[in-house]
Design a protein around this motif. Structure first.
Motif, PDB file in Angstrom:
ATOM      1  N   CYS A   1       0.817  -1.216   0.000  1.00 28.66           N
ATOM      2  CA  CYS A   1       0.000   0.000   0.000  1.00 28.66           C
ATOM      3  C   CYS A   1       0.855   1.273   0.000  1.00 28.66           C
ATOM      4  CB  CYS A   1      -0.993  -0.002   1.155  1.00 28.66           C
ATOM      5  SG  CYS A   1      -0.318  -0.376   2.765  1.00 28.66           S
ATOM      6  N   ASN A   2       2.119   1.133  -0.442  1.00 31.76           N
ATOM      7  CA  ASN A   2       3.009   2.293  -0.632  1.00 31.76           C
ATOM      8  C   ASN A   2       3.190   3.139   0.630  1.00 31.76           C
ATOM      9  OD1 ASN A   2       3.601   1.724  -3.304  1.00 31.76           O
ATOM     10  ND2 ASN A   2       1.909   2.933  -4.089  1.00 31.76           N
ATOM     11  N   MET A   3       3.367   2.478   1.744  1.00 32.34           N
ATOM     12  CA  MET A   3       3.614   3.198   3.000  1.00 32.34           C
ATOM     13  C   MET A   3       5.075   3.039   3.401  1.00 32.34           C
ATOM     14  SD  MET A   3       0.296   2.301   5.360  1.00 32.34           S
ATOM     15  CE  MET A   3      -1.366   2.694   4.808  1.00 32.34           C
TER      16      MET A   3
ATOM     17  N   TYR B   1       5.615   6.650   8.046  1.00 30.93           N
ATOM     18  CA  TYR B   1       4.155   6.843   7.948  1.00 30.93           C
ATOM     19  C   TYR B   1       3.427   5.892   8.896  1.00 30.93           C
ATOM     20  CZ  TYR B   1      -0.453   7.180   5.646  1.00 30.93           C
ATOM     21  OH  TYR B   1      -1.790   7.364   5.371  1.00 30.93           O
ATOM     22  N   VAL B   2       3.846   4.623   8.888  1.00 35.63           N
ATOM     23  CA  VAL B   2       3.192   3.612   9.723  1.00 35.63           C
ATOM     24  C   VAL B   2       3.462   3.861  11.205  1.00 35.63           C
ATOM     25  CG1 VAL B   2       3.059   1.134  10.250  1.00 35.63           C
ATOM     26  CG2 VAL B   2       3.317   1.898   7.881  1.00 35.63           C
TER      27      VAL B   2
ATOM     28  N   LEU C   1      -2.184  -2.806  12.846  1.00 34.32           N
ATOM     29  CA  LEU C   1      -1.484  -2.871  11.558  1.00 34.32           C
ATOM     30  C   LEU C   1      -2.426  -3.334  10.453  1.00 34.32           C
ATOM     31  CD1 LEU C   1       1.943  -4.413  12.616  1.00 34.32           C
ATOM     32  CD2 LEU C   1       1.617  -2.198  11.516  1.00 34.32           C
ATOM     33  N   ALA C   2      -3.249  -4.318  10.761  1.00 35.82           N
ATOM     34  CA  ALA C   2      -4.204  -4.831   9.775  1.00 35.82           C
ATOM     35  C   ALA C   2      -5.168  -3.738   9.326  1.00 35.82           C
ATOM     36  CB  ALA C   2      -4.964  -6.017  10.351  1.00 35.82           C
ATOM     37  N   LYS C   3      -5.591  -2.892  10.274  1.00 36.48           N
ATOM     38  CA  LYS C   3      -6.481  -1.776   9.933  1.00 36.48           C
ATOM     39  C   LYS C   3      -5.762  -0.781   9.025  1.00 36.48           C
ATOM     40  CE  LYS C   3      -9.275  -1.821  14.189  1.00 36.48           C
ATOM     41  NZ  LYS C   3      -9.561  -1.049  15.426  1.00 36.48           N
ATOM     42  N   ILE C   4      -4.522  -0.479   9.374  1.00 33.37           N
ATOM     43  CA  ILE C   4      -3.751   0.491   8.594  1.00 33.37           C
ATOM     44  C   ILE C   4      -3.512  -0.017   7.183  1.00 33.37           C
ATOM     45  CG2 ILE C   4      -1.496   1.631   8.391  1.00 33.37           C
ATOM     46  CD1 ILE C   4      -1.420   1.645  11.500  1.00 33.37           C
ATOM     47  N   TYR C   5      -3.136  -1.296   7.054  1.00 32.66           N
ATOM     48  CA  TYR C   5      -2.829  -1.878   5.747  1.00 32.66           C
ATOM     49  C   TYR C   5      -4.073  -2.367   5.012  1.00 32.66           C
ATOM     50  CZ  TYR C   5       1.951  -2.078   7.673  1.00 32.66           C
ATOM     51  OH  TYR C   5       3.164  -1.767   8.228  1.00 32.66           O
TER      52      TYR C   5
ATOM     53  N   LEU D   1      -4.265   6.897  -2.533  1.00 30.56           N
ATOM     54  CA  LEU D   1      -4.549   6.584  -3.932  1.00 30.56           C
ATOM     55  C   LEU D   1      -4.406   5.083  -4.184  1.00 30.56           C
ATOM     56  CD1 LEU D   1      -5.285   7.347  -6.776  1.00 30.56           C
ATOM     57  CD2 LEU D   1      -2.918   8.038  -7.185  1.00 30.56           C
ATOM     58  N   THR D   2      -3.428   4.470  -3.540  1.00 27.78           N
ATOM     59  CA  THR D   2      -3.244   3.023  -3.668  1.00 27.78           C
ATOM     60  C   THR D   2      -4.502   2.280  -3.232  1.00 27.78           C
ATOM     61  OG1 THR D   2      -0.883   3.285  -3.211  1.00 27.78           O
ATOM     62  CG2 THR D   2      -1.785   1.067  -3.011  1.00 27.78           C
TER      63      THR D   2
END
Length: 380
Positions: free
Chosen positions: A21-23, A27-28, A57-61, A100-101
């Motif tokens: 997801c281009n992070m 950012y994370v 992490l699962a929510k973020i990704y 955008l990803t």
């Protein structure tokens, strides 16, 4: 007492999910409020996150928890495309944003859903067979595309509102087997239009933050990319260094929306006539004067002067522009995913191919809005 139970996951998938997801790490870590060194140790397999941290992490990704326990990395959902944007290397958008990803991922997810639902409904999906070559004659290309799409411009010219014109063109595209998706949280500096080519159900992604006139032009610009069988991301910024393909797509889109014949018939031009005809054809004054320049009706100097003038006018309007206000959940959903996708989901439910609860999953809308959703797509 906080949950300190460690998650025995595949550390390689942890890194895969972030890059998918281009992070970047910073950012994370900012979202998790942890040091970069902690994330690095998780991704190297030196340490493991707690189950609570893994859930975050699962929510973020935007991944299922089960993904992190897989033995092998899943197949990437990233789509290959050519970047035609004029963004410089030091721009904040030189790398695609996670937002955008996710929008691209969602559009592809909807396409896959639609294919599966059509199969369940035993409805055939025709191949997208509107194809051209850059070597073809421009006027013949325009006539061919207009004929294939069955566009009635007289209907458009009678429409008073730009949103009506936009929805007419969008419906035409969707009726011809293109999935038109609108991203709603992306800066127009990053993306104004995208084309993702597939032989069935190709995708056009537009930026809902853009004006209707800009979206109409982007819609046709990205259509030309699809007819060339190319996937692309574009910002529609006029530049002397524009790629030949971008210039070609601009030229064909311009000729379709404002044919040379119309421009010649209405000579000469003043500001009032430019505004009136641009409005009639559903385009911006910027696009109209580009057509005048391409047809050698105005000089390059005149074109640049007018372009700068219109940009200043637009910036002033944007400064004074108030928020568009509340958008109902139903209008928001149909605006993003499109009429045809919405109808396919509702039809699948009516024919017992999916459950009532699954409507919410497919359309990302609460079920209490179901009746209004039905009314909305029937009206259109």
């Amino acid at each position: 007492m906080p949950n300190k139970l460690k998650a025995k996951i595949n550390n390689k998938i942890l890194k895969w999910a972030r890059t998918e997801c281009n992070m970047n790490e910073e950012y994370v870590c900012e979202k998790l409020k942890i040091p970069v060194s902690t994330l690095e140790s998780w991704e190297k397999g030196e340490e493991q996150p707690t189950i609570a941290e893994l859930r975050e992490l699962a929510k973020i990704y935007r991944q299922l928890l089960a993904v992190f326990y897989m033995s092998k990395e899943p197949i990437s959902t990233k789509q290959k495309f050519t970047d035609y944007r004029t963004i410089s290397n030091n721009s904040e958008y030189s790398e695609m944003s996670p937002e955008l990803t996710f929008e691209i991922r969602e559009a592809i997810y909807n396409r896959n859903n639609m294919i599966e639902l059509k199969e369940e409904l035993k409805e055939k999906i025709d191949k997208f067979d509107i194809h051209i070559k850059q070597s073809d004659r421009p006027k013949e290309i325009c006539e061919y595309i207009i004929q294939q799409l069955n566009i009635n411009f007289n209907i458009v010219y009678e429409m008073k509102n730009m949103n009506e014109k936009f929805n007419y063109y969008r419906n035409i595209m969707e009726d011809n087997g293109i999935l038109v998706y609108q991203a709603k949280e992306i800066d127009i500096k990053e993306m104004r239009g995208m084309a993702l080519y597939f032989d069935k159900l190709p995708i056009i992604i537009l930026n809902r933050k853009d004006s209707y006139t800009a979206r109409i032009f982007s819609l046709f610009h990205e259509l030309i990319h699809l007819t060339l069988r190319t996937s692309s991301i574009c910002d529609m910024i006029e530049d002397v260094n524009n790629n030949d393909t971008e210039l070609f797509c601009n030229s064909i889109a311009g000729e379709i929306l404002v044919p040379e014949k119309v421009i010649i018939e209405n000579l000469p031009y003043d500001e009032n006539k430019i505004k009136r005809l641009a409005t009639r054809h559903g385009i911006s004054k910027d696009v109209f004067i580009r057509r005048l320049f391409d047809l050698k009706i105005i000089s390059f100097e005149e074109y640049i002067n007018k372009l700068n003038k219109y940009k200043k006018e637009f910036e002033e309007i944007q400064k004074k522009k108030k928020s568009s206000g509340f958008v109902s959940p139903v209008n928001d959903t149909v605006s993003v995913v499109g009429k045809n996708y919405t109808r396919t989901v509702l039809k699948a439910y009516n024919e017992n191919k999916i459950t009532f609860n699954e409507i919410s999953e497919y359309l990302n809308i609460k079920l209490k809005h179901y009746d209004n959703l039905i009314a909305r797509v029937i009206i259109e």
